[in-house]
Design an enzyme around this catalytic site. Sequence first.
Site, mmCIF file in Angstrom:
data_model
loop_
_atom_site.group_PDB
_atom_site.id
_atom_site.type_symbol
_atom_site.label_atom_id
_atom_site.label_comp_id
_atom_site.label_asym_id
_atom_site.label_seq_id
_atom_site.Cartn_x
_atom_site.Cartn_y
_atom_site.Cartn_z
ATOM 1 N N LYS A 59 60.486 -107.224 -85.673
ATOM 2 C CA LYS A 59 61.592 -108.165 -85.427
ATOM 3 C C LYS A 59 62.284 -107.813 -84.110
ATOM 4 O O LYS A 59 62.621 -108.687 -83.313
ATOM 5 C CB LYS A 59 62.590 -108.124 -86.600
ATOM 6 C CG LYS A 59 61.998 -108.727 -87.885
ATOM 7 C CD LYS A 59 62.867 -108.491 -89.114
ATOM 8 C CE LYS A 59 62.144 -108.964 -90.374
ATOM 9 N NZ LYS A 59 62.892 -108.741 -91.613
ATOM 10 N N GLN A 79 67.558 -105.215 -93.987
ATOM 11 C CA GLN A 79 66.167 -105.176 -94.448
ATOM 12 C C GLN A 79 66.119 -104.739 -95.913
ATOM 13 O O GLN A 79 66.746 -103.754 -96.310
ATOM 14 C CB GLN A 79 65.353 -104.227 -93.550
ATOM 15 C CG GLN A 79 63.860 -104.232 -93.807
ATOM 16 C CD GLN A 79 63.181 -105.577 -93.501
ATOM 17 O OE1 GLN A 79 63.643 -106.347 -92.662
ATOM 18 N NE2 GLN A 79 62.088 -105.858 -94.176
ATOM 19 N N ASP A 86 68.825 -114.619 -92.474
ATOM 20 C CA ASP A 86 67.775 -114.506 -93.502
ATOM 21 C C ASP A 86 67.892 -115.638 -94.520
ATOM 22 O O ASP A 86 66.967 -115.862 -95.305
ATOM 23 C CB ASP A 86 67.933 -113.176 -94.267
ATOM 24 C CG ASP A 86 66.931 -112.121 -93.814
ATOM 25 O OD1 ASP A 86 65.840 -112.504 -93.357
ATOM 26 O OD2 ASP A 86 67.252 -110.918 -93.941
HETATM 27 N N1 GUN Z 1 62.023 -107.620 -96.995
HETATM 28 C C1 GUN Z 1 60.898 -108.370 -97.134
HETATM 29 N N2 GUN Z 1 61.042 -109.562 -96.528
HETATM 30 C C2 GUN Z 1 62.284 -109.576 -95.999
HETATM 31 C C3 GUN Z 1 62.993 -110.548 -95.236
HETATM 32 O O1 GUN Z 1 62.527 -111.656 -94.942
HETATM 33 N N3 GUN Z 1 64.251 -110.183 -94.861
HETATM 34 C C4 GUN Z 1 64.793 -108.987 -95.193
HETATM 35 N N4 GUN Z 1 66.044 -108.739 -94.796
HETATM 36 N N5 GUN Z 1 64.151 -108.069 -95.894
HETATM 37 C C5 GUN Z 1 62.898 -108.371 -96.284
#
Ligand code: GUN
Length: 289
Positions: free
Chosen positions: A52, A96, A119
């Site tokens: 990211k 995350q 998100d």
């Molecule tokens: N863990 C797995 N997928 C995601 C996501 O799309 N966002 C976040 N914040 N954590 C994750």
Amino acid sequence: MVILDGKATADSIKAEIAAEVEKIIESGGKRPHLAAILVGSDGASMTYVGHKESACKRVGFDSTVIRLDETISQNDLLEEIEKINNNSSVDGLIVQLPLPKHIDEQKVIESIDPKKDVDGFHPVNVGKMVLGLPSFISATPAGILELLIRYGVETSGKHCVIIGRSNIVGKPMANLLSLKANPGDCTVTMCHSRTKNLKEHTLNADIIIAALGVPGFLKGDMVKEGAVVIDVGITRVEADTKTGFRLAGDVLFDEVAPKCSYITPVPGGVGPMTIISLLKNTLKASLLK
Ligand code: GUN
């Protein structure tokens, strides 16, 4: 059979976003800024946050990663989030997941300012999404919709079977595809671990979205000729590679692909599109301010 190439699609969208950022800067605007909180040192989470961060750099966004110790208390984490909520230089904030067991994930999600919740996990955004109102749509479902749009995959009137009812993928996907919209207008069947005769459902599906996290779960004899198959699985399985693992999808690709009209590969399908959606949401958050 057409492979829905998420990697190539994501690369062209990244170029579009980068061009938009340049325009914003030229007209005196500010670079979109994504902040990511990473708690602990889970290998997969570290990799995802790294992806990211580098995607942000590639399109000209500012990005900040806040790395916190595994042992951080819930209150201290909530304080960190509050600081970012109040920091006007940050447009989007993600925490995350998964978080360590002593932390209440839902409480954390609900502490993020919905206007910065790129998100799309906050109940305010989920509620708006279900109602078809403007909102931040979570990255994986948004990425799948974008891929369907870019390849011109027809969804109207189709029977879509979703396997997996997670908050991140299955539930939003079911709601989005049943909305009066394009993509959308599907008749949706939501299947999960307690579903009986799953194969009867999948054999009836025009579109299958496999999001259960079980490598190779969807076999050739579970899919009808001409189906569209979207594989959301990305499980790390041990393998004789440099890293010691490989990424495995929920679909047994070699069996299923020959029957499909469209299919996503793993890796290089939904994964790269997920990051694109996060970038798009961050750009949107920065423009909404
Ligand atoms: N863990 C797995 N997928 C995601 C996501 O799309 N966002 C976040 N914040 N954590 C994750």
